[in-house]
Scaffold this motif. Structure first.
Motif, PDB file in Angstrom:
ATOM      1  N   PRO A  45      -3.427  20.520  18.605  1.00  0.00           N
ATOM      2  CA  PRO A  45      -2.619  19.854  17.567  1.00  0.00           C
ATOM      3  C   PRO A  45      -3.359  18.655  16.984  1.00  0.00           C
ATOM      4  N   ALA A  46      -3.669  18.715  15.706  1.00  0.00           N
ATOM      5  CA  ALA A  46      -4.387  17.635  15.040  1.00  0.00           C
ATOM      6  C   ALA A  46      -3.391  16.587  14.556  1.00  0.00           C
ATOM      7  N   PRO A  47      -3.590  15.330  14.944  1.00  0.00           N
ATOM      8  CA  PRO A  47      -2.590  14.306  14.609  1.00  0.00           C
ATOM      9  C   PRO A  47      -2.724  13.803  13.165  1.00  0.00           C
ATOM     10  N   VAL A  48      -1.607  13.543  12.550  1.00  0.00           N
ATOM     11  CA  VAL A  48      -1.530  12.848  11.266  1.00  0.00           C
ATOM     12  C   VAL A  48      -0.357  11.872  11.352  1.00  0.00           C
ATOM     13  N   GLU A  49      -0.385  10.832  10.554  1.00  0.00           N
ATOM     14  CA  GLU A  49       0.675   9.826  10.559  1.00  0.00           C
ATOM     15  C   GLU A  49       1.222   9.641   9.155  1.00  0.00           C
ATOM     16  N   ILE A  50       2.522   9.543   9.071  1.00  0.00           N
ATOM     17  CA  ILE A  50       3.186   9.246   7.799  1.00  0.00           C
ATOM     18  C   ILE A  50       3.667   7.809   7.866  1.00  0.00           C
ATOM     19  N   TRP A  51       3.109   6.966   7.016  1.00  0.00           N
ATOM     20  CA  TRP A  51       3.500   5.565   6.987  1.00  0.00           C
ATOM     21  C   TRP A  51       4.532   5.350   5.892  1.00  0.00           C
ATOM     22  N   HIS A  52       5.642   4.715   6.264  1.00  0.00           N
ATOM     23  CA  HIS A  52       6.694   4.431   5.289  1.00  0.00           C
ATOM     24  C   HIS A  52       7.605   3.369   5.858  1.00  0.00           C
ATOM     25  N   ASP A  53       8.514   2.883   5.019  1.00  0.00           N
ATOM     26  CA  ASP A  53       9.514   1.893   5.416  1.00  0.00           C
ATOM     27  C   ASP A  53      10.879   2.585   5.420  1.00  0.00           C
ATOM     28  N   SER A  54      11.400   2.848   6.633  1.00  0.00           N
ATOM     29  CA  SER A  54      12.658   3.604   6.735  1.00  0.00           C
ATOM     30  C   SER A  54      13.860   2.835   6.201  1.00  0.00           C
ATOM     31  N   SER A  55      13.723   1.535   6.013  1.00  0.00           N
ATOM     32  CA  SER A  55      14.848   0.754   5.480  1.00  0.00           C
ATOM     33  C   SER A  55      14.977   0.870   3.965  1.00  0.00           C
ATOM     34  N   GLY A  76       0.713  -3.862   3.618  1.00  0.00           N
ATOM     35  CA  GLY A  76       1.175  -4.809   2.613  1.00  0.00           C
ATOM     36  C   GLY A  76       1.690  -4.127   1.364  1.00  0.00           C
ATOM     37  N   GLU A  77       1.036  -3.012   0.968  1.00  0.00           N
ATOM     38  CA  GLU A  77       1.486  -2.288  -0.226  1.00  0.00           C
ATOM     39  C   GLU A  77       2.861  -1.668  -0.006  1.00  0.00           C
ATOM     40  N   ILE A  78       3.107  -1.149   1.200  1.00  0.00           N
ATOM     41  CA  ILE A  78       4.428  -0.584   1.501  1.00  0.00           C
ATOM     42  C   ILE A  78       5.466  -1.684   1.582  1.00  0.00           C
ATOM     43  N   ALA A  79       5.115  -2.802   2.212  1.00  0.00           N
ATOM     44  CA  ALA A  79       6.063  -3.921   2.318  1.00  0.00           C
ATOM     45  C   ALA A  79       6.385  -4.492   0.949  1.00  0.00           C
ATOM     46  N   ALA A  80       5.423  -4.484   0.026  1.00  0.00           N
ATOM     47  CA  ALA A  80       5.656  -4.986  -1.324  1.00  0.00           C
ATOM     48  C   ALA A  80       6.328  -3.965  -2.219  1.00  0.00           C
ATOM     49  N   ILE A 138      -3.412  13.390  -4.920  1.00  0.00           N
ATOM     50  CA  ILE A 138      -4.044  12.616  -3.865  1.00  0.00           C
ATOM     51  C   ILE A 138      -4.632  11.332  -4.466  1.00  0.00           C
ATOM     52  N   LYS A 139      -4.278  10.204  -3.856  1.00  0.00           N
ATOM     53  CA  LYS A 139      -4.755   8.897  -4.313  1.00  0.00           C
ATOM     54  C   LYS A 139      -5.650   8.278  -3.229  1.00  0.00           C
ATOM     55  N   PRO A 140      -6.601   7.441  -3.636  1.00  0.00           N
ATOM     56  CA  PRO A 140      -7.426   6.763  -2.620  1.00  0.00           C
ATOM     57  C   PRO A 140      -6.595   5.797  -1.799  1.00  0.00           C
ATOM     58  N   ALA A 141      -7.056   5.542  -0.588  1.00  0.00           N
ATOM     59  CA  ALA A 141      -6.322   4.657   0.316  1.00  0.00           C
ATOM     60  C   ALA A 141      -6.378   3.220  -0.196  1.00  0.00           C
ATOM     61  N   PRO A 142      -5.257   2.502  -0.160  1.00  0.00           N
ATOM     62  CA  PRO A 142      -5.267   1.097  -0.576  1.00  0.00           C
ATOM     63  C   PRO A 142      -5.966   0.233   0.459  1.00  0.00           C
ATOM     64  N   ALA A 143      -6.415  -0.942   0.025  1.00  0.00           N
ATOM     65  CA  ALA A 143      -7.121  -1.859   0.931  1.00  0.00           C
ATOM     66  C   ALA A 143      -6.185  -2.395   2.009  1.00  0.00           C
ATOM     67  N   ASN A 144      -4.920  -2.626   1.654  1.00  0.00           N
ATOM     68  CA  ASN A 144      -3.944  -3.166   2.602  1.00  0.00           C
ATOM     69  C   ASN A 144      -2.708  -2.262   2.582  1.00  0.00           C
ATOM     70  N   PRO A 145      -2.737  -1.147   3.296  1.00  0.00           N
ATOM     71  CA  PRO A 145      -1.618  -0.183   3.216  1.00  0.00           C
ATOM     72  C   PRO A 145      -0.281  -0.760   3.661  1.00  0.00           C
TER      73      PRO A 145
END
Length: 389
Positions: free
Chosen positions: A115-125, A89-93, A80-87
């Motif tokens: 149902p407790a919501p969670v989100e998975i952030w990623h770049d599908s491309s 932007g970090e994924i786009a970079a 587990i890592k701390p959340a980045p300041a600009n998530p």
């Protein structure tokens, strides 16, 4: 026939005098293709195994909202890592592959057994993020199912009561068909090799001789022009088939080393023989088509300029099948390039090729080759052919 054989021998002798060109044609392709495929296969295999086995670094936004989930993930090879300041932007970079976001409403939903919501952030491309995203999705699904089962048990309800249908998958794919799926690249390489295998000889024997002004004395001999042309095409076909044979043998040798690299690929001698038979028409078609085109070119450079366009023809079926997969139909075995692609795929998948499929393929393949041969013969009757300018 003696004149045609004499021309064939003359063209092959002239070709083999240029040892550097012959070495490049006969060795570079057969050596480069298997090395490239095995290298890429090993690289992909190592990448997948590394991403599956190494600890998954997962930045979590809102970890304080779901301490149990975070603790559960930490015990399953997840760092587990701390959340980045600009998530975003970090994924786009491309600095981070996947981020888990837990909203503030998670705790209230959890306590209310909703149902407790969670989100998975990623770049599908990004293909390199596919495996980490699948790992996170699988872990979350496992956690959800385990927790849901405990909730039902705490209420005296069997977890199986919520499962109305149990779906089981039975994979009927054979080991040979899986190998065929891994060798989906092979038809394009072999078709391209057969299609342009005799290109150098054809260009040199037509446009090259026309540019050197050595074609006119050859056409002035008593031999019929059609036989002269046939000898040149026959020489190019012989050289093209030799290139194909060496390419297939190099694939056979390379695949014998594949298990030691962690890659399961193989080609039997029967498959090699069948593929050689399948590729004979494409060698004839490629040689005939290039002869027709090169016969009208005034220089070698002009003839070579057409190669970039012709090299696109073998790749068209591969692109079409990737975008729009089709079931095998008899008409496909009558379409140049598509027919070879389908035949080779059936061979590497160890599927049975019916008599009708063989008949349609060979009849249409050799028929088109014969038509191009005849057109080339007609081109050689043009009096302007011997003129270089």
């Amino acid at each position: 026939m003696n004149a045609m054989i004499a021309v064939m021998k003359k063209e092959l002798l002239d070709l083999f005098r240029d040892r550097k060109t012959v070495a490049i044609s006969l060795l570079m392709g057969p050596l480069l293709f298997p090395a490239l495929i095995l290298g890429l296969g090993k690289l992909a295999s190592n990448r997948v195994s590394t991403q599956l086995e190494k600890p998954l670094e997962l930045p979590v936004i809102g970890a304080e909202h779901a301490p149990n989930l975070v603790h559960w993930l930490s015990g399953r090879n997840v760092v587990i890592k701390p959340a980045p300041a600009n998530p975003e932007g970090e994924i786009a970079a491309q600095n981070i592959e996947v981020i888990l976001m837990i909203p503030a409403e998670y705790a209230d939903k959890w306590r209310g057994s909703e149902p407790a919501p969670v989100e998975i952030w990623h770049d599908s491309s990004r293909d390199d993020a596919r495996i980490p995203v699948e790992r996170v999705s699988g872990l979350l699904e496992n956690y959800s199912q385990s927790t849901g089962a405990l909730r039902l048990l705490s209420r005296g309800i069997s977890p199986t009561a919520a499962q109305a249908v149990r779906v089981e998958r039975k994979d009927l794919a054979t080991a040979e068909s899986r190998i065929g799926q891994a060798l989906a690249f092979l038809p394009y390489m072999l078709i391209l090799s057969g299609f342009i295998g005799g290109a150098y000889l054809v260009i040199d024997a037509t446009a090259g001789e026309r540019e050197r002004q050595s074609l006119e004395p050859l056409l002035a001999t008593p031999a019929a022009r059609g036989l002269i042309m046939s000898g040149k095409i026959l020489a190019a076909c012989v050289f093209g088939m030799l290139t194909l044979l060496l390419t297939l043998l190099s694939f056979k040798a390379a695949f014998m080393l594949a298990p030691s690299l962690g890659i399961k690929l193989s080609l039997s001698w029967l498959q090699i023989a069948q593929m050689l038979l399948v590729l004979v028409p494409i060698v004839l078609i490629g040689t005939g088509l290039l002869t027709v085109i090169a016969a009208g070119a005034k220089s070698v450079k002009e003839a070579q300029s057409y190669m970039s366009i012709l090299m696109m023809l073998p790749i068209l079926p591969t692109i079409i099948l990737m975008v729009n997969p089709m079931k095998n139909a008899l008409w496909q075995f009558a379409v140049p390039f598509l027919a070879q692609n389908q035949m080779i795929l059936k061979i590497v998948r160890s599927e049975t090729i019916g008599t009708a499929e063989w008949g349609v393929y060979l009849a249409c393949g050799f028929g088109m080759g014969a038509v191009l041969w005849w057109i080339a013969a007609r081109r050689y009757h043009n009096e302007k052919l011997a003129v270089s300018a």
